[in-house]
Write an enzyme that holds these catalytic residues in place. Structure first.
Site, PDB file in Angstrom:
ATOM      1  NE  ARG A 127      -3.685   0.702   1.933  1.00 61.97           N
ATOM      2  CZ  ARG A 127      -5.104   0.874   2.459  1.00 61.97           C
ATOM      3  NH1 ARG A 127      -5.045   1.499   3.543  1.00 61.97           N
ATOM      4  NH2 ARG A 127      -6.011   0.242   1.925  1.00 61.97           N
ATOM      5  CG  HIS A 131      -8.476  -0.043  -2.709  1.00 61.54           C
ATOM      6  ND1 HIS A 131      -7.579  -0.771  -2.503  1.00 61.54           N
ATOM      7  CD2 HIS A 131      -9.025   0.394  -1.562  1.00 61.54           C
ATOM      8  CE1 HIS A 131      -7.983  -1.438  -1.079  1.00 61.54           C
ATOM      9  NE2 HIS A 131      -8.476  -0.309  -0.614  1.00 61.54           N
ATOM     10  CD  GLN A 155     -12.903  -1.891  -0.382  1.00 64.21           C
ATOM     11  OE1 GLN A 155     -12.218  -1.771   0.483  1.00 64.21           O
ATOM     12  NE2 GLN A 155     -14.245  -2.255  -0.266  1.00 64.21           N
ATOM     13  CG  ASP A 205     -13.507   6.721  -0.964  1.00 64.71           C
ATOM     14  OD1 ASP A 205     -13.403   6.588   0.360  1.00 64.71           O
ATOM     15  OD2 ASP A 205     -12.490   6.538  -1.687  1.00 64.71           O
ATOM     16  CB  CYS A 245     -13.913   1.471   0.142  1.00 64.25           C
ATOM     17  SG  CYS A 245     -13.516   3.230   0.247  1.00 64.25           S
ATOM     18  NE  ARG A 301     -10.223  -5.135   0.734  1.00 65.26           N
ATOM     19  CZ  ARG A 301      -9.436  -4.220   0.995  1.00 65.26           C
ATOM     20  NH1 ARG A 301      -9.954  -3.071   1.675  1.00 65.26           N
ATOM     21  NH2 ARG A 301      -7.977  -4.372   1.046  1.00 65.26           N
TER      22      ARG A 301
HETATM   23  N1  NVA Z   1      -9.863   6.804  -1.233  1.00 67.29           N
HETATM   24  C1  NVA Z   1      -9.289   6.282  -0.061  1.00 67.29           C
HETATM   25  C2  NVA Z   1      -9.800   4.807   0.163  1.00 67.29           C
HETATM   26  C3  NVA Z   1      -9.542   4.261   1.521  1.00 67.29           C
HETATM   27  C4  NVA Z   1      -9.738   2.751   1.472  1.00 67.29           C
HETATM   28  C5  NVA Z   1      -8.175   6.728   0.402  1.00 67.29           C
HETATM   29  O1  NVA Z   1      -7.266   6.490  -0.658  1.00 67.29           O
HETATM   30  O2  NVA Z   1      -7.729   7.349   1.433  1.00 67.29           O
HETATM   31  N1   CP Z   2     -11.130   0.145   2.440  1.00 64.52           N
HETATM   32  C1   CP Z   2      -9.767  -0.135   2.952  1.00 64.52           C
HETATM   33  O1   CP Z   2      -8.811  -0.410   2.314  1.00 64.52           O
HETATM   34  O2   CP Z   2      -9.511  -0.001   4.319  1.00 64.52           O
HETATM   35  P1   CP Z   2      -8.308   0.254   5.187  1.00 64.52           P
HETATM   36  O3   CP Z   2      -7.750   1.789   4.741  1.00 64.52           O
HETATM   37  O4   CP Z   2      -8.794   0.361   6.495  1.00 64.52           O
HETATM   38  O5   CP Z   2      -7.301  -0.766   4.791  1.00 64.52           O
END
Ligand code: NVA
Ligand code: CP
Length: 320
Positions: free
Chosen positions: A114, A141, A144, A236, A277, A304
């Protein structure tokens, strides 16, 4: 335990960076395996597809769901996960990704990362000899959205032909929903404000995929129009991880308009699902009332686990 490799194509050794790297048939197979792993896990049957294998989990951003679902999923598959925070790794002190990739390939059987820039995941995958899974970048992502597709299919019994409306920022979630929805023959309509539209390159790729699958992709500015007759409403956060400094400026653009609330839900089909998400910001992109009325959001979070168990089982299995 059924041999996964006997069921279909051999996915061993491949990366999972974008849903567009896989065909409609591939994604259907990933979903079928995820459903099967869910049934087997709930029935208390063992699925040791990662027995004796190790997965490194690199995090350069925070996480609740991704970290915990990967760690538990690896355990349920009989493997060992290693949580690798960039605060502790030498990449946090400047060691190049390409060196990290080659070193970790000597120790591990798979990697999840990540991070911020999508090019980091691509570089890691280019230099690693082991499968690399994208656990979220600023661009995409995909894990997800595989779980999202599994959840929609569970609740609606199909994907092709359904309309999904995404309300909010044209961000990593919007991009992967465009990619995944387009591959699966869905009609994806994103309602995003000017200046926060999905990436043009992603839209072009998703549009080409939709043409092949019989789906469609569309961008609208009016959330009410996007939500009309939708089977799935998705939203989101307005400011993603790494955009904390833009929070106030974004609020000024999104507030009151790009929100999943009762009036927006009144445009959608009466049995429309709501997905998020997570983490959610109640009172911003979604009201507390809509959020609490849609417990399928937690089925989505649960999936997930199974979607990623499917990805890891298929990518890390031994070649026949
Ligand atoms: N768009 C959000 C998704 C988190 C799972 C982010 O990147 O923070
Ligand atoms: N939706 C998701 O990826 O959650 P986290 O940021 O908690 O991993």
């Amino acid at each position: 335990m059924t041999e996964l490799k006997k069921l279909k194509d051999d996915y061993a050794g491949r990366d999972f960076l974008s849903l567009l790297d896989y065909t409609t048939a591939d994604l259907t197979y990933f979903l079928d395996v995820a459903d099967r792993l869910k049934r087997e896990h709930k029935a208390g049957r063992e699925t040791p597809y990662l027995k004796g294998k190790t997965m490194g989990l690199i995090f350069e951003k925070s996480s609740t769901r991704t970290r915990v679902s990967f760690e538990s999923g690896i355990y349920y598959l009989g493997g060992q996960g290693l949580f690798l925070s960039s605060h502790d790794l030498q990449i946090g002190r400047g060691e190049p990704i390409k060196d990290t990739a080659r070193v970790l390939s000597r120790f591990l059987d798979g990697l999840m990362i990540r991070t911020f820039s999508h090019s980091v995941v691509e570089e890691l995958a280019a230099y690693a000899d082991i499968p690399v899974i994208n656990g979220l970048t600023d661009l995409l992502h995909p894990c997800q959205v595989l779980a999202d597709l599994q959840t929609i299919r569970e609740h609606k019994g199909q994907l092709a032909g359904l309309k999904l409306a995404f309300i909010g920022d044209g961000n990593n979630m919007a991009h992967s929903l465009l990619n995944g929805g387009a591959r699966m023959g869905m009609h994806v309509c994103c309602a995003c404000p000017e200046g926060y539209l999905p990436d043009a390159g992603v839209l072009a790729g998703a549009s080409a995929a939709a043409e092949l699958s019989g789906g469609s992709v569309e961008v609208a500015q009016d959330p009410m129009q996007a939500a009309a007759d939708a089977d799935v409403i998705y939203t989101d956060v307005w400011a993603s991880m790494g955009q904390e400094a833009e929070k106030a400026a974004r609020e000024a653009v999104f507030a009151g308009i790009y929100q999943v609330n009762d009036s927006l839900m009144a445009q959608a089909k009466p049995d429309a699902m709501v997905l998020h998400c997570l983490p959610a910001h109640r009172g911003e992109e979604i009201t507390d009332a809509v959020f609490e009325a849609h417990p399928e959001i937690f089925d989505e979070a649960e999936n997930r686990l199974y979607a990623q168990m499917s990805i890891m089982s298929l990518l890390l299995q031994k070649r026949p």
